[in-house]
Design an enzyme around this catalytic site. Structure first.
Site, PDB file in Angstrom:
ATOM      1  CB  VAL A  12      -0.950   0.007   1.218  1.00 55.05           C
ATOM      2  CG1 VAL A  12      -1.708   1.336   1.297  1.00 55.05           C
ATOM      3  CG2 VAL A  12      -1.934  -1.157   1.130  1.00 55.05           C
ATOM      4  NE  ARG A  57      -8.966  -4.653  -8.902  1.00 53.22           N
ATOM      5  CZ  ARG A  57      -9.345  -4.740 -10.171  1.00 53.22           C
ATOM      6  NH1 ARG A  57     -10.081  -5.753 -10.587  1.00 53.22           N
ATOM      7  NH2 ARG A  57      -8.969  -3.826 -11.045  1.00 53.22           N
ATOM      8  CG  ASN A  66     -11.483  -5.631   1.799  1.00 53.73           C
ATOM      9  OD1 ASN A  66     -11.719  -5.289   0.645  1.00 53.73           O
ATOM     10  ND2 ASN A  66     -10.325  -5.394   2.378  1.00 53.73           N
ATOM     11  CB  ALA A 111     -17.091 -21.772  -8.351  1.00 42.98           C
ATOM     12  CB  CYS A 171      -7.222  -7.362   1.825  1.00 41.31           C
ATOM     13  SG  CYS A 171      -5.968  -6.106   1.506  1.00 41.31           S
ATOM     14  CE  LYS A 191      -4.525  -7.017   7.252  1.00 37.77           C
ATOM     15  NZ  LYS A 191      -5.204  -5.754   7.645  1.00 37.77           N
ATOM     16  CE  LYS A 227      -5.321 -10.477  -7.485  1.00 38.35           C
ATOM     17  NZ  LYS A 227      -6.013  -9.186  -7.318  1.00 38.35           N
TER      18      LYS A 227
END
Length: 445
Positions: A11, A154, A208, A252, A260, A263, A320
């Site tokens: 961030v 993201r 989130n 799915a 994120c 948490k 991801k």
């Protein structure tokens, strides 16, 4: 405007670089000397598309610098962004240790009036506590104002999201501070939501948690689809066309991970608990998400029987694609369960091999070569939907594997393509293709 950013994680670094890109003069502070040296040489310690190019560009322009020295970093700064980590504690609540340390450092070194802007995700009420803490410990008689400016970035598309996001949220009980933050962010040309301090803090958590709930909802529907013989892809398509629902986050898969969603969902539950207000919906969201990894392993075991001595290729290790972040990655839990069952593991990821060595079971063979991971394995398991994994033809998977058996935890391939390839293809909430044994879906175990 002269701006300091404290913290150079995902961030803080993206925030500092992008603020410099729109014309501000930015100094980023971090206590990690090695990281600061790396950044001052134009190299990013994280993988984020487009970030290193903007980093180098703004260093050359003289708009951006990095330091470990608070006195130097805060000198003459009108605005100070707090972007340090708020990791999860054992009970799920946010650990504010780094926020408090940074606040004390600000108090000890600030020599002019300034607006303190919290980018870190913090429980409701934290910004007011930060203001009281700084004011109580100020070394100089200066005035501070406080603003909550939560991030909605993201990982993997953080730079893109900064310039093309859907909104910027700024919250403060001080009209002057709100006006200043609006002015700072105006060059992004994005809608700005102005609100009170506590609502801004809550917006981040609520956003989130809602997205996490949407992911767990479609994964629960995938399990039911498997039992009744429906196809979750078709269900998601039909649902997503309803504008009240929307198609995003209805894919799915193996559930959410990263820094994120897990948490922040835990922190929201802990926040409710601290106010004697249970959050049963979010508890169920967590339960569904955690069980996704277990069910995938059960499906593999149901198909292969004993995993003792079986070679299994895990494809994609980050939580991801387009990031090297492995925090809360499904691959970690899947690898641990498969190894405990006696499997010999190979792990493929295009960017995260070095990080994986620190987090994955020691015995796993790691590679950034997809074909090497798949070659002669008893089966392959898609954990993260990297483009490289999706671009390899199914016929090539069938050729490389010892037996043409693929478990797709991200539903990367169309069923008709799997059928044409003759590979035995198991996915989530969809009919199994070319199956030699009656294992219909991840959800049926």
């Amino acid at each position: 405007m002269n701006i300091a950013v404290i913290g150079t994680g995902y961030v803080g670094l993206v925030t500092g670089v992008c603020l410099a890109e729109i014309g501000h003069s930015v100094t980023c502070l971090d206590i990690d000397e090695e990281k600061v040296s790396l950044l001052n040489h134009g190299r990013s310690p994280i993988f984020e598309e487009g970030l290193e190019d903007l980093l180098g560009k703004n260093l050359r322009r003289g708009r951006l610098e990095f330091t470990t020295d608070y006195e130097e970093g805060l000198a003459g700064k009108e605005v100070v962004y707090l972007a340090v980590g708020t990791p999860e504690t054992a009970d799920g609540s946010a650990d504010l240790t780094f926020i408090e340390a940074a606040s004390r450092a600000i108090a000890g070194h600030l020599k002019q009036n300034a607006v303190i802007v919290t980018k870190s995700t913090v429980p409701v009420g934290t910004n007011q506590s930060i203001k009281r803490m700084i004011e109580a410990e100020l070394a100089e008689p200066v005035q501070i104002r406080i603003v909550s400016n939560p991030e909605f970035l993201r990982q993997g598309t953080a730079v893109q999201d900064t310039f093309h996001g859907e909104r910027i949220v700024i919250g403060s009980d001080d009209p002057i501070a709100l006006e200043l933050l609006e002015e700072i962010n105006r060059p992004f040309q994005l809608p700005i939501v102005k609100t009170d301090l506590r609502s801004a803090e809550m917006i981040k958590y609520a956003s989130n948690a809602f997205l996490a709930a949407k992911i767990s909802f479609i994964n629960e529907m995938a399990h039911l689809c498997a039992h009744v013989g429906a196809n979750v892809d078709n269900v998601a398509e039909g649902m997503g066309m309803d504008s009240r629902i929307g198609s995003k986050f209805l894919q799915a898969g193996l559930g959410y991970g990263g820094s994120c969603f897990p948490k922040d969902t835990n922190a929201l539950i802990a926040m409710g608990r601290s106010h004697d207000y249970p959050m049963p919906l979010l508890g169920s969201v967590q339960h569904v998400n955690e069980n996704q990894r277990e069910w995938l392993v059960e499906m593999i075991q149901a198909r292969l029987g004993s995993l003792e001595g079986k070679t299994i290729a895990l494809l994609g290790l980050t939580f991801k694609p387009n990031t090297d972040d492995m925090r809360e990655s499904p691959a970690i839990r899947v690898a641990e369960k498969l190894q405990a069952a006696g499997a010999m593991l190979r792990g493929y990821d295009p960017v995260a091999v070095s990080r994986a060595r620190q987090l994955m079971p020691a015995e796993i063979m790691l590679t950034d070569n997809l074909q090497e991971a798949v070659q002669a394995a008893d089966c392959a398991v898609i954990v993260t939907d990297w483009k490289q994994i999706k671009d390899l033809p199914l016929t090539e998977y069938a050729r490389l594997l010892a037996s043409p058996l693929l478990f797709d935890g991200r539903n990367c391939f169309a069923l008709k393509d799997a059928e044409a390839s003759e590979i035995e293809y198991h996915s989530i909430g969809r009919p199994t293709v070319n199956s030699s044994r009656a294992v219909t879906s991840l959800a049926s175990h």
